[in-house]
Design an enzyme around this catalytic site. Structure first.
Site, PDB file in Angstrom:
ATOM      1  N   HIS A 130       0.828  -1.207   0.000  1.00  0.00           N
ATOM      2  CA  HIS A 130       0.000   0.000   0.000  1.00  0.00           C
ATOM      3  C   HIS A 130       0.864   1.259   0.000  1.00  0.00           C
ATOM      4  CE1 HIS A 130      -3.817   2.072   0.612  1.00  0.00           C
ATOM      5  NE2 HIS A 130      -3.171   2.880   1.427  1.00  0.00           N
ATOM      6  N   GLU A 143      -2.726  -5.470  -4.021  1.00  0.00           N
ATOM      7  CA  GLU A 143      -3.433  -5.108  -2.790  1.00  0.00           C
ATOM      8  C   GLU A 143      -4.772  -5.819  -2.691  1.00  0.00           C
ATOM      9  OE1 GLU A 143      -2.846  -0.798  -0.889  1.00  0.00           O
ATOM     10  OE2 GLU A 143      -3.692  -0.791  -2.886  1.00  0.00           O
ATOM     11  N   ASN A 190      25.895 -22.366  -8.122  1.00  0.00           N
ATOM     12  CA  ASN A 190      26.668 -23.600  -8.231  1.00  0.00           C
ATOM     13  C   ASN A 190      26.247 -24.603  -7.154  1.00  0.00           C
ATOM     14  OD1 ASN A 190      29.252 -25.027  -9.293  1.00  0.00           O
ATOM     15  ND2 ASN A 190      29.533 -24.977  -7.077  1.00  0.00           N
TER      16      ASN A 190
END
Length: 689
Positions: A46, A68, A424
């Site tokens: 918000h 929202e 990796n």
């Protein structure tokens, strides 16, 4: 109004909120029933939406608005978080990050997010049938760019009394068309209409903010009237450029629910106008205040003045401060030398006091440049999560020591090498779920990311509980690729074999993908870490896992060094690279395969004559019966540097050689000594291959 002067503040705070959103989404994924986490996520989303709308970045604000709506359904327990919803929300966060990156690069923050918006809309529509009137109020309220409407005791009592007396009380949410050029005028017309037929109890934003055009294209209010909701809605829609109107009748039960949820529903919207005033008080906006450090585990009152103890300072200012202090350090050394030569007691005492004060100042300046490695680590959980998902693996990333601090210069450079090492570990280290189960391991692999101090260094370790490295398999691949010969491989220790992983173009991946197999990555890791004055070591137990340990210097600006003499010239060797100093007899130097070597702790190490390497006039160690040596280290390898004489230890300021001088092997920079003479700084990495 020119908003460019607030752009840097917007970018900084947007990155903070996006990082918080990523962290909390990962936390929610592990605890999908924890509504308190959803509340924190909703508040950040918000706030981000309000900031973006205020700055005029409509695409960013619109996408956050859709997020929202979904989050609002979750926090009101109208929607249960599931894996597809997490995936869409993470996609939304990626899109938001891309927009902010575009803004940082000078763009307008626009992007085609129609596909993501459609997915969010589908999620929202799927739960629409279960939403009741009370949740409509919350959804309408929280879809605005203002804070969630809360009622104080007086306002709640007025509404309650009105309902008890038979008058109508409603919640109204008005959305003005984004094409409107005079949104504050349209809002005024709405209020003028309402005041003729009833009484407005509470508005958000405030009437003053609306009159001053300090709001997004929507606002909310509580209203007492005798008009029917449908009649009121149509009357407001008749006003030009009003896009949407929601009117929800209030009941006593709804007011009670709003009062009970008031604390949880309150969203802290950072008022950018307050920030502007705060910045203007400072030096024209270059020093930027951070938001108060809040406890994320609990919602604190918005008015609490707790934690506002930090400010954002432009990096260039810290660099200037560091350069000025470096000059002061050089002058301090000069004064100490002059005081010693003059042997004046009062002067010596004054210089001694100045040295103590400047030492304290040095510690403070260095700490100002120190940044927690958390600023780098905090983006890795999301990366590991996405990577494991793409490989159909289950991986937990456990981070410890994130508060460990490093110089900002090192922090700026270390991110990419750590990304390679983590990728990796996920791809090569942790096995697939089926292989882990066959090996009797938990199906979820664990990667430990640790940081800790040790002396004047920081160690960062990446350890997995995967398959480990098998020496024979690695050597076979290295021989087949021509990296080493079979004869050389048989003489190598395990550590030396593991170091073959850092050879350019070397990869053990059997197939090429977008993650690995192209032979790039680990060689870049070693080159970058070596350039920072650090090194990488590998320890592995086949079948149990692998540990990559990265050693880094605390700072690259001011270091402790050993000053040595070669003829008429002086050189500095970083103490962090020195194992020990010694004096050896000339007959101890032997020739092995045509190279000079000496015996050191039951092993033979190379002997390097610095006077010959740097072509120093007036001195050669060949004429000496006894030679001073400095034993240096690079990883597990050692070498002995022959010098003329030891001067002593000193703290030196590293200066670059400048762009006019070519790169000189074995020299990393220069420093100015107390007598004004320039001493070259020896790079130990240049003498050990």
């Amino acid at each position: 109004m020119d908003m460019n002067q607030y752009l840097s503040m917007f970018i900084d705070e947007s990155n903070d909120h996006l990082q918080s959103l990523n962290e909390k989404m990962l936390e929610l994924e592990n605890n999908p029933e924890d509504i308190s986490i959803v509340q924190v996520i909703f508040r950040s989303a918000h706030t981000l939406k309000g900031m973006a709308a205020t700055m005029g970045f409509e695409d960013l604000a619109s996408l956050t608005h859709k997020m929202e709506n979904v989050l609002d359904l979750v926090r009101n327990e109208k929607l249960t978080m599931q894996e597809p919803i997490f995936d869409v929300l993470f996609q939304s966060l990626d899109a938001l990050e891309s927009m902010v990156q575009d803004i940082m690069a000078g763009g307008e923050g626009k992007a085609d997010v129609s596909a993501i918006v459609a997915k969010l809309q589908a999620i929202e529509n799927g739960e629409a049938s279960v939403a009741d009137a009370a949740s409509e109020i919350s959804a309408a309220d929280t879809s605005s760019s203002s804070t969630a409407l809360s009622l104080d005791e007086f306002q709640a009592s007025v509404l309650t009394q009105s309902i008890t007396d038979g008058q109508g009380a409603v919640f109204v949410h008005v959305t003005i068309s984004k094409s409107s050029q005079l949104k504050s005028v349209r809002a005024y017309m709405v209020f003028d209409l309402l005041e003729r037929s009833g009484e407005v109890i509470k508005t958000e934003p405030s009437v003053q903010e609306i009159e001053q055009d300090q709001f997004d294209y929507d606002f909310s209010l509580y209203y007492i009237t005798q008009m029917q909701p449908e009649e009121l809605q149509q009357a407001i829609l008749n006003i030009s450029e009003i896009e949407k109107v929601e009117v929800v009748p209030l009941t006593l039960e709804m007011l009670g629910q709003i009062a009970s949820n008031e604390a949880a529903a309150t969203v802290e919207m950072p008022l950018i106008e307050e920030k502007k005033a705060e910045v203007n008080k400072n030096d024209k906006g270059t020093a930027k205040p951070t938001k108060p450090a809040a406890d994320k585990s609990s919602a604190k009152p918005a008015g609490a003045a707790v934690g506002n103890r930090t400010i954002r300072v432009d990096i260039e200012r810290l660099d200037v401060l560091m350069n000025l202090f470096s000059e002061l350090l050089i002058d301090r050394s000069r004064l100490e030398q002059l005081a010693s030569e003059l042997d004046h007691s009062d002067l010596i005492e004054t210089v001694s006091h100045m040295s103590r004060v400047s030492s304290d100042l040095q510690n403070i300046v260095l700490k100002l440049r120190m940044v927690p490695v958390d600023t780098v680590f905090n983006r890795f959980p999301r990366m590991v999560r996405d990577l494991a998902k793409s490989l159909d693996k289950k991986v937990d990333l456990v981070i410890t020591g994130a508060e460990t601090e490093l110089d900002r210069t090192v922090i700026d450079e270390i991110g990419d090498p750590l990304v390679h090492l983590l990728r990796n570990a996920v791809d090569h280290g942790v096995e697939s779920i089926s292989k882990r189960i066959e090996a009797g391991k938990p199906e979820t692999g664990t990667i430990q990311l640790r940081a800790f101090h040790s002396g004047n260094h920081v160690f960062i370790e990446i350890e997995d509980d995967g398959a480990g490295i098998y020496r024979d398999k690695l050597l076979k691949t290295a021989v087949s690729r021509g990296v080493v010969t079979e004869a050389e491989g048989e003489l190598m220790t395990d550590e030396q074999v593991y170091q073959l992983l850092f050879a350019p173009g070397f990869s053990t991946a059997e197939t090429i993908s977008d993650i690995s197999g192209r032979g790039v990555g680990l060689d870049v890791v070693k080159a970058k870490i070596t350039s920072l004055g650090g090194n990488v070591s590998i320890h592995s137990t086949p079948g149990h896992g692998t540990n990559f340990s990265v050693q880094l210097p605390l700072t690259l600006s001011i270091i402790a060094a050993m000053l040595i003499r070669l003829g008429e010239e002086k050189y500095a060797i970083p103490l962090s690279s020195i194992v020990e100093t010694a004096i050896i007899k000339k007959e101890k130097v032997r020739y092995v395969h045509g190279s000079k070597m000496i015996s050191f702790r039951d092993s033979m190490i190379p002997y390097v004559s610095l006077s010959k390497v740097f072509n120093v006039s007036g001195y050669t160690d060949d004429e000496e019966d006894e030679v001073e040596i400095v034993v240096i280290r690079k990883g597990e390898q050692l070498a002995a540097l022959a010098v003329d004489d030891f001067i002593g230890q000193n703290e030196i300021v590293i200066k670059t050689l400048g762009k006019y001088l070519p790169a000189i092997q074995g020299i990393s920079g220069a420093t100015i000594l107390g007598d004004g003479q320039v001493a070259l700084i020896i790079d130990p990495n240049g003498f050990i291959k």
